[in-house]
Scaffold this motif. Structure first.
Motif, mmCIF file in Angstrom:
data_model
loop_
_atom_site.group_PDB
_atom_site.id
_atom_site.type_symbol
_atom_site.label_atom_id
_atom_site.label_comp_id
_atom_site.label_asym_id
_atom_site.label_seq_id
_atom_site.Cartn_x
_atom_site.Cartn_y
_atom_site.Cartn_z
ATOM 1 N N LYS A 1 -54.189 -38.847 -0.865
ATOM 2 C CA LYS A 1 -53.455 -39.151 0.371
ATOM 3 C C LYS A 1 -54.288 -38.847 1.626
ATOM 4 C CE LYS A 1 -49.156 -37.833 2.769
ATOM 5 N NZ LYS A 1 -49.709 -37.068 3.912
ATOM 6 N N ASP A 2 -54.885 -37.665 1.671
ATOM 7 C CA ASP A 2 -55.530 -37.199 2.899
ATOM 8 C C ASP A 2 -57.006 -37.530 3.002
ATOM 9 O OD1 ASP A 2 -53.102 -36.099 3.631
ATOM 10 O OD2 ASP A 2 -53.554 -34.173 2.680
ATOM 11 N N ARG A 3 -57.652 -37.781 1.857
ATOM 12 C CA ARG A 3 -59.089 -38.058 1.892
ATOM 13 C C ARG A 3 -59.388 -39.527 1.587
ATOM 14 N NH1 ARG A 3 -62.560 -33.882 0.741
ATOM 15 N NH2 ARG A 3 -64.144 -35.441 1.274
ATOM 16 N N VAL A 4 -58.969 -39.985 0.415
ATOM 17 C CA VAL A 4 -59.353 -41.331 -0.011
ATOM 18 C C VAL A 4 -58.665 -42.401 0.832
ATOM 19 C CG1 VAL A 4 -59.453 -42.961 -1.920
ATOM 20 C CG2 VAL A 4 -59.791 -40.519 -2.362
ATOM 21 N N LEU A 5 -57.326 -42.297 0.962
ATOM 22 C CA LEU A 5 -56.608 -43.341 1.696
ATOM 23 C C LEU A 5 -56.878 -43.305 3.193
ATOM 24 C CD1 LEU A 5 -53.096 -43.916 0.111
ATOM 25 C CD2 LEU A 5 -55.128 -45.331 0.033
ATOM 26 N N ARG A 6 -57.372 -42.176 3.694
ATOM 27 C CA ARG A 6 -57.715 -42.124 5.109
ATOM 28 C C ARG A 6 -58.800 -43.155 5.436
ATOM 29 N NH1 ARG A 6 -58.232 -36.446 8.019
ATOM 30 N NH2 ARG A 6 -56.002 -36.605 7.507
ATOM 31 N N ALA A 7 -59.643 -43.449 4.446
ATOM 32 C CA ALA A 7 -60.686 -44.462 4.636
ATOM 33 C C ALA A 7 -60.098 -45.867 4.705
ATOM 34 C CB ALA A 7 -61.701 -44.381 3.494
ATOM 35 N N ARG A 8 -58.809 -45.997 4.319
ATOM 36 C CA ARG A 8 -58.133 -47.304 4.378
ATOM 37 C C ARG A 8 -56.817 -47.172 5.134
ATOM 38 N NH1 ARG A 8 -58.542 -50.044 -1.560
ATOM 39 N NH2 ARG A 8 -57.475 -51.660 -0.375
ATOM 40 N N GLN A 9 -56.803 -46.344 6.153
ATOM 41 C CA GLN A 9 -55.553 -45.991 6.823
ATOM 42 C C GLN A 9 -54.850 -47.173 7.465
ATOM 43 O OE1 GLN A 9 -56.463 -43.109 9.816
ATOM 44 N NE2 GLN A 9 -58.223 -44.233 10.612
ATOM 45 N N SER B 1 -46.656 -49.066 -1.328
ATOM 46 C CA SER B 1 -47.410 -50.002 -0.480
ATOM 47 C C SER B 1 -48.088 -51.099 -1.278
ATOM 48 C CB SER B 1 -48.474 -49.240 0.315
ATOM 49 O OG SER B 1 -49.436 -48.685 -0.576
ATOM 50 N N GLY B 2 -48.288 -50.843 -2.578
ATOM 51 C CA GLY B 2 -49.003 -51.806 -3.409
ATOM 52 C C GLY B 2 -50.516 -51.699 -3.313
ATOM 53 N N ILE B 3 -51.020 -50.742 -2.549
ATOM 54 C CA ILE B 3 -52.465 -50.566 -2.429
ATOM 55 C C ILE B 3 -53.033 -50.106 -3.771
ATOM 56 C CG2 ILE B 3 -54.280 -49.160 -1.367
ATOM 57 C CD1 ILE B 3 -52.623 -49.085 1.164
ATOM 58 N N ALA B 4 -54.129 -50.740 -4.187
ATOM 59 C CA ALA B 4 -54.786 -50.379 -5.445
ATOM 60 C C ALA B 4 -56.285 -50.237 -5.194
ATOM 61 C CB ALA B 4 -54.521 -51.441 -6.509
ATOM 62 N N PHE B 5 -56.879 -49.288 -5.882
ATOM 63 C CA PHE B 5 -58.323 -49.104 -5.776
ATOM 64 C C PHE B 5 -58.813 -48.426 -7.056
ATOM 65 C CE2 PHE B 5 -56.073 -45.693 -3.605
ATOM 66 C CZ PHE B 5 -56.613 -44.531 -4.152
ATOM 67 N N LEU B 6 -60.128 -48.393 -7.211
ATOM 68 C CA LEU B 6 -60.743 -47.736 -8.358
ATOM 69 C C LEU B 6 -61.415 -46.457 -7.897
ATOM 70 C CD1 LEU B 6 -62.536 -50.764 -10.100
ATOM 71 C CD2 LEU B 6 -60.331 -49.762 -10.722
ATOM 72 N N ILE B 7 -61.350 -45.436 -8.738
ATOM 73 C CA ILE B 7 -62.151 -44.249 -8.483
ATOM 74 C C ILE B 7 -63.001 -43.966 -9.711
ATOM 75 C CG2 ILE B 7 -60.636 -43.184 -6.780
ATOM 76 C CD1 ILE B 7 -59.550 -41.364 -8.954
ATOM 77 N N LYS B 8 -64.234 -43.590 -9.451
ATOM 78 C CA LYS B 8 -65.131 -43.167 -10.519
ATOM 79 C C LYS B 8 -65.506 -41.729 -10.253
ATOM 80 C CE LYS B 8 -69.146 -44.438 -13.225
ATOM 81 N NZ LYS B 8 -70.185 -45.462 -13.491
ATOM 82 N N SER B 9 -65.150 -40.859 -11.174
ATOM 83 C CA SER B 9 -65.376 -39.431 -10.992
ATOM 84 C C SER B 9 -66.294 -38.911 -12.088
ATOM 85 C CB SER B 9 -64.048 -38.679 -11.031
ATOM 86 O OG SER B 9 -64.265 -37.289 -11.045
ATOM 87 N N TYR B 10 -67.430 -38.358 -11.674
ATOM 88 C CA TYR B 10 -68.340 -37.744 -12.628
ATOM 89 C C TYR B 10 -67.991 -36.280 -12.873
ATOM 90 C CZ TYR B 10 -71.393 -41.798 -12.036
ATOM 91 O OH TYR B 10 -71.902 -43.073 -12.024
ATOM 92 N N ALA B 11 -67.012 -35.763 -12.152
ATOM 93 C CA ALA B 11 -66.688 -34.335 -12.234
ATOM 94 C C ALA B 11 -66.242 -33.927 -13.637
ATOM 95 C CB ALA B 11 -65.606 -33.985 -11.221
ATOM 96 N N PRO C 1 -68.476 -49.393 -2.534
ATOM 97 C CA PRO C 1 -67.628 -48.229 -2.236
ATOM 98 C C PRO C 1 -67.085 -48.233 -0.812
ATOM 99 C CG PRO C 1 -69.682 -47.549 -3.283
ATOM 100 C CD PRO C 1 -69.831 -48.999 -2.960
ATOM 101 N N PHE C 2 -65.828 -47.785 -0.658
ATOM 102 C CA PHE C 2 -65.277 -47.571 0.674
ATOM 103 C C PHE C 2 -65.108 -46.079 0.958
ATOM 104 C CE2 PHE C 2 -61.441 -47.875 -1.962
ATOM 105 C CZ PHE C 2 -60.677 -46.803 -1.517
ATOM 106 N N PHE C 3 -65.323 -45.231 -0.070
ATOM 107 C CA PHE C 3 -65.211 -43.787 0.100
ATOM 108 C C PHE C 3 -66.156 -43.107 -0.881
ATOM 109 C CE2 PHE C 3 -63.383 -39.741 -1.339
ATOM 110 C CZ PHE C 3 -63.255 -39.060 -0.138
ATOM 111 N N VAL C 4 -66.906 -42.122 -0.393
ATOM 112 C CA VAL C 4 -67.869 -41.399 -1.228
ATOM 113 C C VAL C 4 -67.727 -39.902 -0.947
ATOM 114 C CG1 VAL C 4 -70.321 -41.014 -1.700
ATOM 115 C CG2 VAL C 4 -69.503 -43.335 -1.259
ATOM 116 N N ASP C 5 -67.631 -39.115 -2.014
ATOM 117 C CA ASP C 5 -67.516 -37.662 -1.880
ATOM 118 C C ASP C 5 -68.617 -37.002 -2.717
ATOM 119 O OD1 ASP C 5 -66.902 -34.995 -1.824
ATOM 120 O OD2 ASP C 5 -64.784 -35.239 -2.303
ATOM 121 N N PRO C 6 -69.759 -36.667 -2.108
ATOM 122 C CA PRO C 6 -70.870 -36.073 -2.862
ATOM 123 C C PRO C 6 -70.543 -34.717 -3.484
ATOM 124 C CG PRO C 6 -71.583 -36.845 -0.692
ATOM 125 C CD PRO C 6 -70.095 -36.859 -0.692
#
Length: 342
Positions: free
Chosen positions: A19-27, A58-68, A106-111
């Motif tokens: 909500k606060d990090r990823v979607l902020r990039a698509r606010q 909202s119907g917003i959909a996206f992919l996340i790839k997490s190496y964590a 990518p529209f959001f990156v978290d190193p």
């Protein structure tokens, strides 16, 4: 922070992060009155760390790839994370996102968390069409999608460098897959030794070395290609590299063989689709008939590697894994059947 299938609890760290990090990039896409979001997470087929996220209201959909979640240490995770971002830039630099095909940027990156968010493209995975072809007689549709995939891969492989193919890397990987199959008791020691002998004989053939390096996807599995009409959307760019185009083509062929057998029980169910795919690729080249002959001659080697690779997936049925190693051996033996060893 753990990413897993299902509805995301509003009290969880993942909920607040999305909500606060990823979607902020698509606010700009969220209505301001949506304060209680409803996230659902779906793991993509055959993927350890790629997830589709849907915000239901909202119907917003996206992919996340997490190496964590990988078992590797942070240094390895960081290296894989950085490599994927570099590969995105390679695609952009060469203008691969074109010719009617789409690349996930990518529209959001978290190193810090080794997490990348991509836009989600509507469409079905290639595996969806393979299953429908086998179970519902939709073979014509599958061939149509394979033609589109051949078009994308041909477009990608047009980016060539002058260097010749270095085959030693794939040989090391192949032998490692064979040894892994032996440790898992999928094959016995005699079969493992025979496989290694045949691999070494294949490597001696000029046809495996007579090629220039080109840009390849490097992980051409069905879950990495989404189809919408005649267009292909490509996801998961981690393994983009310079190599032999037959690596990509043989992987598609091996996946077709595996999935058709898994859904039908008929080991020959994929043959027509594999031939169609190779011809659709070859006919886009300057000399289609010569290209088809060369690529199909090399196919058994790369297809065998793919079948041993898939056999390492422990979630597959034991009998099917053993069958995959059997088919891999049959492909390697084509060295003698087709007269290449003479």
């Amino acid at each position: 922070m753990k990413v897993e299938d299902g509805k995301v609890d509003r009290e969880s760290e993942l909920y607040n992060y999305l909500k606060d990090r990823v979607l902020r990039a698509r606010q700009g896409e969220l209505s301001p009155h949506l304060d209680r979001l409803d996230f659902r997470v779906y793991r993509l087929q055959a993927s350890h760390h790629v997830f589709k996220v849907v915000e239901k209201k909202s119907g917003i959909a996206f992919l996340i790839k997490s190496y964590a979640g990988d078992r590797a240490d942070d240094e390895v995770k960081c290296r894989r994370f950085q490599r994927e971002l570099e590969n995105v830039h390679i695609f952009e630099r060469f203008g691969v996102d074109g010719a009617g095909h789409r690349i996930a940027v990518p529209f959001f990156v978290d190193p810090e968390r080794f997490l990348i968010a991509y836009p989600f493209f509507e469409g079905k995975e290639l595996g969806h069409y393979i299953k429908r072809a086998v179970l519902n007689g939709k073979g014509k549709t599958l061939k149509h999608k394979l033609s589109a995939l051949a078009d994308f891969l041909h477009f990608l492989h047009r980016h060539v460098v002058a260097e010749g193919i270095e085959i030693s890397h794939i040989v090391r990987l192949f032998i490692a897959k064979v040894k892994s199959a032996e440790r898992a008791s999928l094959i016995d020691g005699n079969t493992a030794r025979q496989a290694q002998y045949l691999i070494e004989r294949w490597v001696e053939l000029p046809i495996l070395k007579d090629a220039h390096k080109c840009l390849i996807h490097g992980d051409a599995t069905p879950s990495n290609f989404l189809f919408e009409g005649d267009h292909v959307a490509v996801i998961d760019l981690e393994n983009i590299t310079w190599g032999d185009r037959s690596y990509d083509l043989g992987m598609v062929a091996g996946e077709l063989k595996h999935q058709c057998m898994m859904h039908s029980g008929n080991r020959f169910a994929a043959e027509g689709y594999i031939g169609h795919f190779y011809w659709e690729y070859s006919r886009r080249c300057n000399d289609p008939y010569k290209t088809f002959k060369v690529l199909t001659a090399k196919n058994p080697f790369y297809m065998a590697y793919t079948e041993f690779r898939i056999a390492g997936n422990e979630w597959l049925a034991w009998d099917h894994r053993k069958w995959l190693t059997f088919e891999g051996m049959e492909c390697l033996k084509a060295l003698h059947r087709d007269g290449w060893s003479s």
